[in-house]
Motif scaffolding. Structure first.
Motif, short mmCIF file in Angstrom:
data_model
loop_
_atom_site.label_atom_id
_atom_site.label_comp_id
_atom_site.label_asym_id
_atom_site.label_seq_id
_atom_site.Cartn_x
_atom_site.Cartn_y
_atom_site.Cartn_z
N LEU A 1 -9.75 -0.31 34.15
CA LEU A 1 -10.32 0.87 33.50
C LEU A 1 -11.84 0.89 33.67
CD1 LEU A 1 -10.04 3.41 31.74
CD2 LEU A 1 -10.15 1.90 29.73
N ARG A 2 -12.47 -0.25 33.45
CA ARG A 2 -13.94 -0.36 33.62
C ARG A 2 -14.34 0.05 35.02
NH1 ARG A 2 -16.00 -6.22 34.40
NH2 ARG A 2 -15.08 -5.73 36.41
N ASP A 3 -13.67 -0.52 36.02
CA ASP A 3 -14.03 -0.24 37.42
C ASP A 3 -13.77 1.21 37.80
OD1 ASP A 3 -14.79 -2.88 37.53
OD2 ASP A 3 -13.00 -3.55 38.61
N GLN A 4 -12.66 1.76 37.32
CA GLN A 4 -12.33 3.16 37.61
C GLN A 4 -13.34 4.09 36.95
OE1 GLN A 4 -8.47 4.36 36.21
NE2 GLN A 4 -8.54 6.31 37.28
N PHE A 5 -13.67 3.83 35.70
CA PHE A 5 -14.64 4.65 34.97
C PHE A 5 -16.01 4.59 35.63
CE2 PHE A 5 -17.89 4.79 31.54
CZ PHE A 5 -17.79 6.15 31.25
N PHE A 6 -16.46 3.39 35.97
CA PHE A 6 -17.80 3.21 36.54
C PHE A 6 -17.90 3.86 37.92
CE2 PHE A 6 -21.28 0.70 38.47
CZ PHE A 6 -22.23 0.86 37.48
N SER A 7 -16.81 3.89 38.68
CA SER A 7 -16.84 4.45 40.03
C SER A 7 -16.95 5.97 40.04
CB SER A 7 -15.60 4.01 40.82
OG SER A 7 -14.45 4.66 40.34
N ILE A 8 -16.64 6.64 38.94
CA ILE A 8 -16.72 8.11 38.90
C ILE A 8 -18.13 8.58 39.25
CG2 ILE A 8 -16.62 10.13 37.38
CD1 ILE A 8 -14.28 8.68 35.91
N GLY A 9 -19.13 8.04 38.59
CA GLY A 9 -20.51 8.44 38.85
C GLY A 9 -20.97 8.05 40.25
N ASP A 10 -20.55 6.86 40.72
CA ASP A 10 -20.92 6.42 42.08
C ASP A 10 -20.37 7.39 43.11
OD1 ASP A 10 -22.34 4.20 41.30
OD2 ASP A 10 -20.68 2.80 41.61
N GLU A 11 -19.09 7.73 43.00
CA GLU A 11 -18.46 8.63 43.96
C GLU A 11 -19.08 10.02 43.91
OE1 GLU A 11 -14.29 8.40 43.05
OE2 GLU A 11 -14.16 6.31 43.70
N THR A 12 -19.37 10.50 42.71
CA THR A 12 -19.98 11.82 42.55
C THR A 12 -21.36 11.85 43.21
OG1 THR A 12 -18.77 12.19 40.51
CG2 THR A 12 -20.75 13.53 40.86
N ASP A 13 -22.19 10.86 42.91
CA ASP A 13 -23.53 10.84 43.50
C ASP A 13 -23.48 10.65 45.01
OD1 ASP A 13 -24.64 11.33 41.07
OD2 ASP A 13 -25.71 9.44 40.89
N ASP A 14 -22.55 9.85 45.52
CA ASP A 14 -22.40 9.69 46.97
C ASP A 14 -22.06 11.02 47.63
OD1 ASP A 14 -22.96 6.99 46.79
OD2 ASP A 14 -20.86 6.34 47.02
N GLN A 15 -21.15 11.79 47.02
CA GLN A 15 -20.78 13.10 47.57
C GLN A 15 -21.94 14.08 47.50
OE1 GLN A 15 -17.33 14.14 45.29
NE2 GLN A 15 -15.99 12.70 46.38
N ILE A 16 -22.68 14.07 46.41
CA ILE A 16 -23.84 14.96 46.27
C ILE A 16 -24.89 14.63 47.33
CG2 ILE A 16 -25.82 15.53 44.79
CD1 ILE A 16 -23.83 15.23 42.39
N GLU A 17 -25.18 13.35 47.51
CA GLU A 17 -26.18 12.94 48.50
C GLU A 17 -25.73 13.28 49.91
OE1 GLU A 17 -27.12 8.81 47.85
OE2 GLU A 17 -27.84 9.23 45.82
N ALA A 18 -24.47 13.08 50.23
CA ALA A 18 -23.97 13.41 51.57
C ALA A 18 -24.11 14.91 51.84
CB ALA A 18 -22.51 12.98 51.71
N GLU A 19 -23.76 15.72 50.86
CA GLU A 19 -23.88 17.18 51.01
C GLU A 19 -25.35 17.59 51.11
OE1 GLU A 19 -22.65 21.21 51.36
OE2 GLU A 19 -21.70 19.28 51.78
N MET A 20 -26.19 16.96 50.33
CA MET A 20 -27.62 17.28 50.37
C MET A 20 -28.18 16.99 51.77
SD MET A 20 -30.65 15.53 48.10
CE MET A 20 -30.37 13.93 48.84
#
Length: 148
Positions: free
Chosen positions: A98-117
């Motif tokens: 649960l900790r790892d899944q929860f923490f990865s949400i923000g990482d994945e979101t920011d990675d996608q935002i940066e890639a699109e940017m």
């Protein structure tokens, strides 16, 4: 104030390490911060921010821990505040997942935002860099002469 998570001796809990806990915000606001990488602590790992504890005894505002899963240099107190508990489960593995899944949400979101940017800015950046090279050539023509 947020309602406390029901916990019982023998359960495992996912909880904020004390310095990261919800002091100035509600638990909901604190958790929503993790829609961004690291919840505002970009260079900190999930193991630093969140600890996994086995509950030994429960009091109205605190609980006592037995075994724990924390980062190597964590300063642990046997008595922990219940206000920092995010979730409770039957196994240590369940809480770590649960900790790892929860923490990865923000990482994945920011990675996608940066890639699109970077994808959107690519043509503009290429044009601006080419213009900068032309200006350098114009400013210092003696370094960029064609061979006779």
């Amino acid at each position: 104030m947020s309602a406390l998570i029901d916990i019982m001796p023998g359960q495992w809990v996912l909880a904020f390490d004390e310095p990261y806990g919800p002091y100035m915000r509600s638990m909901q606001e604190q958790l929503e911060m993790f829609s961004n990488r690291g919840g505002g602590w970009d260079s900190h790992s999930a193991a630093e921010i969140f600890h996994v504890y086995q509950v030994m005894d429960v009091k109205p505002k605190t609980y006592f821990i037995g075994e724990s899963v924390t980062h190597p240099h964590a300063y642990l107190k046997v008595r922990q505040p219940r206000t920092h508990v995010i979730a409770a489960g039957a196994t240590k593995e369940e809480m770590i997942a649960l900790r790892d899944q929860f923490f990865s949400i923000g990482d994945e979101t920011d990675d996608q935002i940066e890639a699109e940017m970077y994808r959107r800015i690519e043509k503009f950046a290429a044009k601006k860099r080419a213009a900068a090279v032309r200006e350098i050539h114009r400013l210092l023509p003696h370094h960029f002469r064609s061979a006779p």
